[in-house]
Design a protein around this motif. Structure first.
Motif, PDB file in Angstrom:
ATOM      1  N   ARG A   1       0.853  -1.186   0.000  1.00 52.81           N
ATOM      2  CA  ARG A   1       0.000   0.000   0.000  1.00 52.81           C
ATOM      3  C   ARG A   1       0.892   1.239   0.000  1.00 52.81           C
TER       4      ARG A   1
ATOM      5  N   HIS B   1       1.583   5.160   0.784  1.00 46.47           N
ATOM      6  CA  HIS B   1       1.173   6.263   1.657  1.00 46.47           C
ATOM      7  C   HIS B   1       1.744   7.530   1.024  1.00 46.47           C
TER       8      HIS B   1
ATOM      9  N   PRO C   1     -16.782   7.968  -0.914  1.00 42.84           N
ATOM     10  CA  PRO C   1     -16.252   7.280   0.277  1.00 42.84           C
ATOM     11  C   PRO C   1     -17.192   7.289   1.467  1.00 42.84           C
TER      12      PRO C   1
ATOM     13  N   ARG D   1     -12.094  12.283   0.192  1.00 43.70           N
ATOM     14  CA  ARG D   1     -11.792  12.216   1.623  1.00 43.70           C
ATOM     15  C   ARG D   1     -10.356  11.772   1.839  1.00 43.70           C
TER      16      ARG D   1
ATOM     17  N   GLU E   1      -7.574   9.784   3.808  1.00 48.20           N
ATOM     18  CA  GLU E   1      -7.616   8.572   4.615  1.00 48.20           C
ATOM     19  C   GLU E   1      -7.598   8.981   6.101  1.00 48.20           C
TER      20      GLU E   1
ATOM     21  N   LEU F   1      -6.581  12.678  -3.362  1.00 48.19           N
ATOM     22  CA  LEU F   1      -7.363  11.862  -2.437  1.00 48.19           C
ATOM     23  C   LEU F   1      -8.392  11.011  -3.181  1.00 48.19           C
TER      24      LEU F   1
ATOM     25  N   GLY G   1      -7.751   7.120  -2.943  1.00 50.05           N
ATOM     26  CA  GLY G   1      -8.830   6.495  -2.188  1.00 50.05           C
ATOM     27  C   GLY G   1      -9.523   5.413  -3.008  1.00 50.05           C
TER      28      GLY G   1
ATOM     29  N   GLY H   1      -7.441   2.267  -3.016  1.00 48.63           N
ATOM     30  CA  GLY H   1      -7.105   1.620  -1.739  1.00 48.63           C
ATOM     31  C   GLY H   1      -5.741   2.008  -1.203  1.00 48.63           C
ATOM     32  N   HIS H   2      -5.065   2.968  -1.847  1.00 52.68           N
ATOM     33  CA  HIS H   2      -3.832   3.517  -1.269  1.00 52.68           C
ATOM     34  C   HIS H   2      -4.231   4.654  -0.325  1.00 52.68           C
ATOM     35  N   TRP H   3      -3.311   5.071   0.530  1.00 54.78           N
ATOM     36  CA  TRP H   3      -3.646   6.076   1.541  1.00 54.78           C
ATOM     37  C   TRP H   3      -3.059   7.439   1.177  1.00 54.78           C
TER      38      TRP H   3
END
Ligand code: R1P
Length: 332
Positions: free
Chosen positions: A129, A131, A171, A206, A208, A282, A286, A289-291
């Motif tokens: 993942r 970030h 989200p 949004r 994370e 974002l 989002g 599924g990455h932050w």
């Protein structure tokens, strides 16, 4: 991490869709998958990327510049601050350029470096993942916000249209509600005779929540002045942010004032700042599924018309905060 097992096996990406050079480097960023760390700082200004690489990273594995985009990977061992020393973190710093069109190129390439096997040009079954925290500059929308305060984005209001080309589910209910309310606010703000009235459709993304929490905690630990709020991402710097300096009339004037007065109905959170990238960052991350998150010091206050040319200290504070947050989030 494996987010799309149902899509395997997927066809290889063509050379035109995913240009890779003879050294195995992706086209714009000019780095290889091995040269990307999953913990990433993303900044608009290439000079800021060089500054961060020089000041906060050591043992550089790679430092590239291509088409104004600087990308470097190294190790950050300490965030500075009062007492906080963190263990070494392998991190990449990359430039987004200004605005979502340039960011769209950079983000797609960062994700491709992570998710695609360059030898076969097919998706990897497993990948880490990412970030990604944006460290940017921004204009403050609340008169009470002092210059230099870092704004941690909870939600971004996309006034650009780049996100509209990528389908992602909303989200949460807040995003869905705000999208409806903002569409009306923006339509009402347009000149009655504007040919574009009703044609600007904001989308809401949004951050994370774990990234927001990590940034908030890091700012507290480091003593960095920060506020959490909503961020407007505009499609330009002048008329799209309510500035009126050209001979053309803005179709939707005073957007800075209109957003500063809007109450999002979120326990006292306000629309705190305007910049040009958080929305798509974002939205895209989002959906995959990455932050993602953003921390952007206020270098101009649009309500009291002040501007701070000397914002390096604020950027240093935001960078340390982002690195400390990445260290806390990292799955090393
Ligand atoms: C405009 O001057 C640029 O500054 C802000 C805006 O989002 C836009 O990119 O961010 P950066 O300082 O990160 O570039």
């Amino acid at each position: 991490m494996n987010t799309k097992p149902d899509l395997f096996p997927a066809p290889p990406c063509s050379a035109a869709d995913l240009p890779i050079d003879a050294e195995g480097r992706i086209y714009h960023l000019q780095i290889t998958p091995e040269q990307l760390a999953p913990d990433i700082l993303l900044v608009g200004d290439p000079g800021r990327a060089e500054f961060i690489a020089r000041t906060f990273l050591h043992d550089l594995e790679v430092e590239r510049e291509h088409r104004g985009l600087v990308t470097a990977t190294g190790t950050s061992c300490a965030t500075g601050g009062r007492t906080t020393i963190i263990s070494p973190l392998r991190a990449t710093v990359a430039t987004s350029g200004m605005g979502t069109p340039s960011l769209e190129i950079v983000l797609n390439e960062l994700v491709a470096l992570c998710e695609i096997d360059f030898a076969t040009r097919t998706p990897k079954p497993l990948f880490p993942r990412l970030h990604i925290i944006r460290v940017g500059t921004s204009g403050g929308l609340q008169a009470s916000t002092r210059l230099g305060t870092s704004i941690i984005t909870a939600y971004a209001l996309g006034m650009d249209n780049t996100g509209l080309f990528y389908e992602t589910p909303c989200p949460d209910q807040t995003c869905a509600r705000l999208e409806q309310e903002l569409a009306q606010v923006v339509e009402k703000a347009a000149r009655p005779d504007s040919r574009f009235r009703g044609k600007i459709h904001p989308y809401v993304s949004r951050a994370e929540p774990a990234v927001v929490r990590a940034l908030t905690q890091a700012a507290q630990e480091l003593g960095v002045a920060a506020r959490t709020g909503l961020t407007v991402s505009s499609s330009g710097f002048f008329a799209p942010q309510g500035r009126d300096i050209s001979r053309l009339r803005p179709s939707t004037p005073e957007l800075d004032r209109i957003f500063s007065e809007f109450d999002p109905g979120l326990d006292g959170l306000r629309i705190e700042n305007m910049e040009m990238e958080a929305s798509f960052l974002l939205h895209f991350l989002g959906g995959l599924g990455h932050w993602g998150g953003a921390i952007c010091p206020v270098i101009a206050n649009r309500r009291d018309n002040t501007f701070d040319h000397d914002y390096l200290t604020a950027i240093e504070g935001a960078t340390k905060t982002a690195l400390l947050a990445l260290a806390a989030l990292s799955t090393r």
